[in-house]
Design a protein around this motif. Structure first.
Motif, PDB file in Angstrom:
ATOM      1  N   GLU A  24       0.950 133.832 -14.430  1.00 27.48           N
ATOM      2  CA  GLU A  24      -0.345 133.958 -15.263  1.00 27.48           C
ATOM      3  C   GLU A  24      -1.470 134.915 -15.060  1.00 27.48           C
ATOM      4  OE1 GLU A  24      -3.394 130.634 -15.155  1.00 27.48           O
ATOM      5  OE2 GLU A  24      -0.950 130.395 -14.773  1.00 27.48           O
ATOM      6  N   LYS A  68      -5.490 136.759 -22.175  1.00 29.95           N
ATOM      7  CA  LYS A  68      -6.824 135.826 -22.612  1.00 29.95           C
ATOM      8  C   LYS A  68      -7.578 136.411 -22.948  1.00 29.95           C
ATOM      9  CE  LYS A  68      -6.961 131.682 -21.231  1.00 29.95           C
ATOM     10  NZ  LYS A  68      -7.236 130.319 -20.139  1.00 29.95           N
ATOM     11  N   TYR A  69      -8.648 136.991 -21.665  1.00 28.26           N
ATOM     12  CA  TYR A  69      -9.912 137.351 -21.912  1.00 28.26           C
ATOM     13  C   TYR A  69      -9.732 139.208 -21.869  1.00 28.26           C
ATOM     14  CZ  TYR A  69     -10.269 133.114 -19.205  1.00 28.26           C
ATOM     15  OH  TYR A  69      -9.948 131.762 -19.252  1.00 28.26           O
ATOM     16  N   ASN A 118      -3.389 134.838 -17.927  1.00 30.09           N
ATOM     17  CA  ASN A 118      -5.595 136.139 -18.011  1.00 30.09           C
ATOM     18  C   ASN A 118      -5.516 137.157 -18.859  1.00 30.09           C
ATOM     19  OD1 ASN A 118      -6.244 133.773 -16.999  1.00 30.09           O
ATOM     20  ND2 ASN A 118      -5.743 135.036 -14.470  1.00 30.09           N
ATOM     21  N   ILE A 178     -15.132 134.728 -14.997  1.00 27.08           N
ATOM     22  CA  ILE A 178     -13.760 134.155 -15.412  1.00 27.08           C
ATOM     23  C   ILE A 178     -13.215 133.209 -14.170  1.00 27.08           C
ATOM     24  CG2 ILE A 178     -11.150 134.254 -15.224  1.00 27.08           C
ATOM     25  CD1 ILE A 178     -11.368 136.691 -16.225  1.00 27.08           C
ATOM     26  N   ASP A 234     -11.481 129.520 -12.329  1.00 26.05           N
ATOM     27  CA  ASP A 234     -10.032 129.916 -11.363  1.00 26.05           C
ATOM     28  C   ASP A 234      -9.280 128.600 -12.254  1.00 26.05           C
ATOM     29  OD1 ASP A 234      -9.870 131.903  -9.904  1.00 26.05           O
ATOM     30  OD2 ASP A 234      -9.902 130.722  -8.075  1.00 26.05           O
TER      31      ASP A 234
END
Length: 368
Positions: free
Chosen positions: A286, A293-294, A290, A326, A328
């Motif tokens: 996970e 993605k960011y 993330n 960000i 959750d």
């Protein structure tokens, strides 16, 4: 998309300036107001039309059509607007398409400037030629950049494929080697221990000595240990922290992300259950998701350690340069819930252009 809005705002300011300059002249004002609506409508279509050359040509044609019916001070705004559209089109279309846009626009605009508004031929001609050369070079540099970018992306994709293939080949080679060792142990050591056990049993039948019983037990235990080692070598599943490291390596080989893994003293001696191993892996997965993605750097720093109360700790860091926080998502919330169920905890932070994920979990046992 943000750059489009900035360019649209600049485009709108130029149009507003032209309309304001034409306001004292009723005819020019009405003509410019009507055609401005048409031009703005065409400009709105740019992000959704693939063949942008036709949109740019239509916008430039309408601007120069308006230029024939306005005053000289309005024409200056329209000339700047033409230059703006040419600069934008140089970044959006191919070299061949831009040549068509550039040459047709400059020729028409040049004759309007000379014949209608009587600008000096030499001065305006030199200015027009300079603009043509600069815009053409700008378009060429943009196309070269796109070609380099495409080449880089194709090489990166090829690198990912090769890296994934290398990982698969390494796993296959390792498994083949383990199977070969297992076969050798089973065929050689196992058979010899079996033969030795049979000989000891025969001797124990012939001669009733306690030492034979002891040797028989030792041979039986050795044979059982050999069979156990063979089963472990043939098993694909790994256990403990080593399985997590193996899975991190797999994640890195399958994604465009670089993982920097640090294991502190005592971590590799930890024994964790299959459930804890799965939870730890999902947390890392996970966190890497993330980061992909960011994060703009595509680098993730992972640190595994042992807390003072003998909990396994994990810390993941990656660069985060965006201003908005960000939140959750489902993945992180689910991980927090699963960690809490086994007595652990998971927290996320954003400090100094970094996104940090910290967690801990109790472990069943630590080897001495």
């Amino acid at each position: 998309m943000r750059s489009y809005y900035i360019k649209f705002l600049l485009f709108l300011l130029l149009m507003t300036g032209a309309i304001s300059a034409a306001y004292p002249h009723t005819v020019s004002f009405i003509i410019l107001l009507f055609f401005s609506t048409c031009i703005l409508g065409l400009y709105f279509l740019l992000p959704i039309i693939k063949k942008k050359i036709f949109i740019y040509l239509s916008i430039l044609f309408l601007i120069q059509l308006v230029a024939l019916a306005v005053e000289k001070e309005v024409f200056l705004f329209l000339a700047i607007l033409v230059l703006f559209i040419l600069m934008e089109s140089s970044q959006a279309v191919s070299i061949k398409a831009f040549r068509v846009i550039l040459l047709s626009t400059i020729i028409i605009h040049y004759f309007i400037s000379i014949l209608v508004f009587h600008y000096p031929i030499t001065l305006y001609g030199c200015a027009a030629l300079t603009v043509v050369i600069l815009l053409f070079l700008l378009n060429e540099s943009k196309q070269e950049y796109l070609q380099i970018k495409d080449t880089y992306e194709s090489l990166l994709q090829e690198y990912r494929i090769q890296k994934r293939q290398a990982f698969q080949n390494e796993s296959t080679a390792r498994m083949e080697e383990r199977n070969m060792i297992a076969r050798e142990m089973h065929d050689s050591v196992g058979h010899k221990l079996t033969a030795l056990l049979m000989q000891i049993e025969l001797l124990s039948i012939q001669e009733k000595k306690e030492s034979y019983a002891m040797l028989q037990n030792m041979a039986s235990e050795s044979l059982e240990e050999t069979r156990k080692a063979v089963r472990i070598l043939q098993a694909e599943e790994m256990q403990g922290i080593s399985s997590v490291i193996h899975l991190i390596k797999k994640l890195e080989s399958e994604n465009a992300v670089h993982v920097h893994l640090t294991t502190k003293q005592g971590v590799l001696r930890m024994r964790i259950s299959n459930m804890q191993s799965a939870i730890l892996y999902r947390i890392i997965q996970e966190g890497i998701t993330n980061a992909m993605k960011y994060s703009s750097s595509k680098e993730v720093f992972i640190t595994l350690g042992v807390s003072p109360i003998r909990h396994l700790t994990i810390e993941m860091k990656n660069a985060y340069l965006h201003k908005h926080p960000i939140y959750d998502g489902f993945g992180l919330k689910n991980m927090k819930k699963r960690l809490e169920e086994i007595g652990g905890k998971l927290n996320t932070f954003q400090i100094e252009n970094q996104f940090i994920l910290q967690g801990n979990m109790p472990v069943e046992e630590i080897e001495k």
